[in-house]
Design a protein around this motif. Structure first.
Motif, short mmCIF file in Angstrom:
data_model
loop_
_atom_site.label_atom_id
_atom_site.label_comp_id
_atom_site.label_asym_id
_atom_site.label_seq_id
_atom_site.Cartn_x
_atom_site.Cartn_y
_atom_site.Cartn_z
N SER A 82 1.24 -0.72 -0.31
CA SER A 82 -0.14 0.01 0.35
C SER A 82 0.92 0.58 0.21
N LYS A 83 0.38 2.10 -0.46
CA LYS A 83 0.85 3.32 -0.59
C LYS A 83 0.69 4.24 0.98
N TYR A 171 4.55 10.31 -4.16
CA TYR A 171 3.30 10.00 -4.60
C TYR A 171 2.60 9.82 -5.61
N ALA A 172 2.94 10.01 -6.74
CA ALA A 172 2.08 9.41 -8.20
C ALA A 172 2.75 8.36 -8.57
N LEU A 173 4.60 7.59 -7.65
CA LEU A 173 4.19 6.55 -8.56
C LEU A 173 2.86 5.33 -7.72
N GLN A 174 2.96 4.05 -8.88
CA GLN A 174 1.96 3.67 -8.28
C GLN A 174 2.72 1.91 -7.60
N VAL A 175 1.62 1.57 -6.81
CA VAL A 175 1.97 0.41 -5.75
C VAL A 175 2.70 -0.39 -6.24
N ASN A 176 2.27 -1.23 -7.14
CA ASN A 176 3.12 -2.26 -7.78
C ASN A 176 4.32 -2.12 -8.72
N GLY A 177 4.80 -0.37 -9.16
CA GLY A 177 5.35 -0.31 -9.27
C GLY A 177 5.50 -0.10 -11.09
#
Length: 426
Positions: A82-83, A171-177
């Motif tokens: 999670s983020k 925070y713009a990064l996606q949780v799964n990379g």
């Protein structure tokens, strides 16, 4: 009063949190690892827990591991990502029967600890890396997980809103990379990252159930030893504040438009007005009696769904709605009108009372499961706060109309993202 007694002990390299309760039939062990979001490592972090839970040195195949879980009276093991704010969180969860309810008195809690220690500290290795076969299998699955976001247009539009709104922020990064980074991961570089993570991450172990604190401490100190560390803290990001509202329209082959609107609340978990913000969100769009649901979906029949949710550690509020492509302007107008109504205090005492009752029930429902309880308690770790659940409920209950209007005044419309059909996009 919610009787939740959380006892926290500093262990070598991590914090141990014990919640003694006879409320649940099972005992739950959750291991959490928190690190700042960063592009260089996020895809490795997304892969790592799946590799660790897939096999270990003593259970060199997924089948062997699953078979052992069955032996432990159907214990469950799963991982989650999670983020929260500027952090990426890895979770390992083991749920195991309480031997008090079984005719076999074998010490299941200790076996749960032994299994967690096996997964975390005794991985399935080959040379100076992870087992190559496991890595390849989990890389394929990770690519599928990343792709699944694009296939689910509701999730996709929410991800795109955050990418547009938080451009340049972690925070713009996606949780799964990132899909393009998966192929660069090797058994060796992932193993090096695994060692780094266990040296640098902030680590917390939660044990909840009909357990004894001293017994849990003795299992933890015997089986889980790590080096003490000063965990890496996320830098406070430069917020990408917009001069004017950022509007993005994207055309794809979709039958139903997805309208997602992002606001900066300028309030985070742990701030004094966070509880009034929760009530604000409940009246505005959090529930089926909220303004968005009633006015956008019911009265104007413009949306298939319309709701808002908070990102408590980042200070964001997102509105999500599904609309016909032709209704974009009207839907945006009515959503804006609901926000203006909140800023002017145009909501009734009845709405206020009803919303507080629904939030209270939602919190009580959440803590009906051990996982839900741990999710609420973990907010304090992320925010370096110390808010117990009774204080949470009392503060929310005492939020006044003036405080809610004060919260509304801080909220700023930031980005409107619309995923529309090909015809409308032309």
């Amino acid at each position: 009063m919610i009787a939740v007694s959380e006892k926290t002990t500093e262990m070598p390299g991590y914090q141990l949190h014990v919640i003694e309760t006879d409320k649940y039939k099972t005992n739950t062990i959750v291991w959490r690892m928190k690190a700042p979001l960063d592009k260089e490592n996020i895809t490795k972090r997304a892969l790592l827990p799946h590799v660790l839970q897939s096999s270990s040195a003593n259970f060199p195949s997924t089948a062997a591991l699953r078979s052992y879980l069955d032996e432990l009276y159907g214990a469950t093991l799963y991982v989650d990502l999670s983020k929260k704010g500027e952090y990426h969180i890895i979770s390992f969860l083991i749920e195991i029967a309480n031997e008090k309810f079984l005719s076999d008195p074998s010490p299941l809690l200790k076996k749960g600890f032994e299994l967690l220690a096996e997964i975390l500290t005794n991985p399935h290795k080959s040379g100076n890396g992870f087992d190559p076969e496991t890595i390849e299998k989990e890389k394929r699955t990770l690519k599928q997980r990343i792709q699944s976001v694009y296939d689910d247009k509701m999730r996709y539009s929410n991800v795109r809103l955050i990418e547009e709104m938080c451009k340049g922020e972690p925070y713009a990064l996606q949780v799964n990379g990132e899909a393009e980074d998966v192929d660069e991961i090797t058994p060796e570089n992932l193993f090096a990252y695994y060692q780094q993570a266990f040296l640098e991450n902030e680590m917390d172990l939660y044990v909840v159930g009909d357990v004894k604190e001293e017994e849990v401490k003795s299992f933890a100190s015997e089986l889980l030893k790590f080096e003490n560390r000063t965990p890496k803290e996320a830098a406070v990001p430069e917020i990408n504040r917009k001069e004017k509202v950022h509007e993005v329209k994207e055309a794809q082959d979709v039958k139903q438009g997805k309208l997602n609107i992002g606001y900066r609340t300028n309030i985070k978990y742990g701030d004094p007005d966070y509880f009034a913000l929760q009530v604000f969100n409940g009246i505005f769009g959090g529930f089926s009696h909220s303004k968005l649901f009633i006015n956008v979906r019911e009265k104007a029949s413009l949306a298939y769904y319309a709701a808002s949710r908070l990102e408590s550690h980042k200070g964001l509020m997102m509105v999500m709605s599904g609309i016909d492509n032709k209704n974009y302007d009207q839907a945006v107008k009515i959503i804006n009108e609901q926000m203006e109504a909140m800023k002017k205090g145009e909501f009734t005492d009845e709405e206020l009372v009803q919303t507080k009752a629904v939030i209270r029930n939602q919190i009580l429902e959440t803590i009906d499961t051990s996982r839900g309880l741990l999710e609420l308690l973990y907010h304090n770790v992320v925010a370096h706060a110390d808010i117990n659940l009774d204080a949470w409920l009392n503060e929310m209950e005492n939020a006044t109309k003036e405080e809610i209007v004060g919260v509304a005044d801080k909220i700023r419309l930031d980005t409107i993202y619309f995923l529309t059909g090909m015809e409308a996009g032309k």
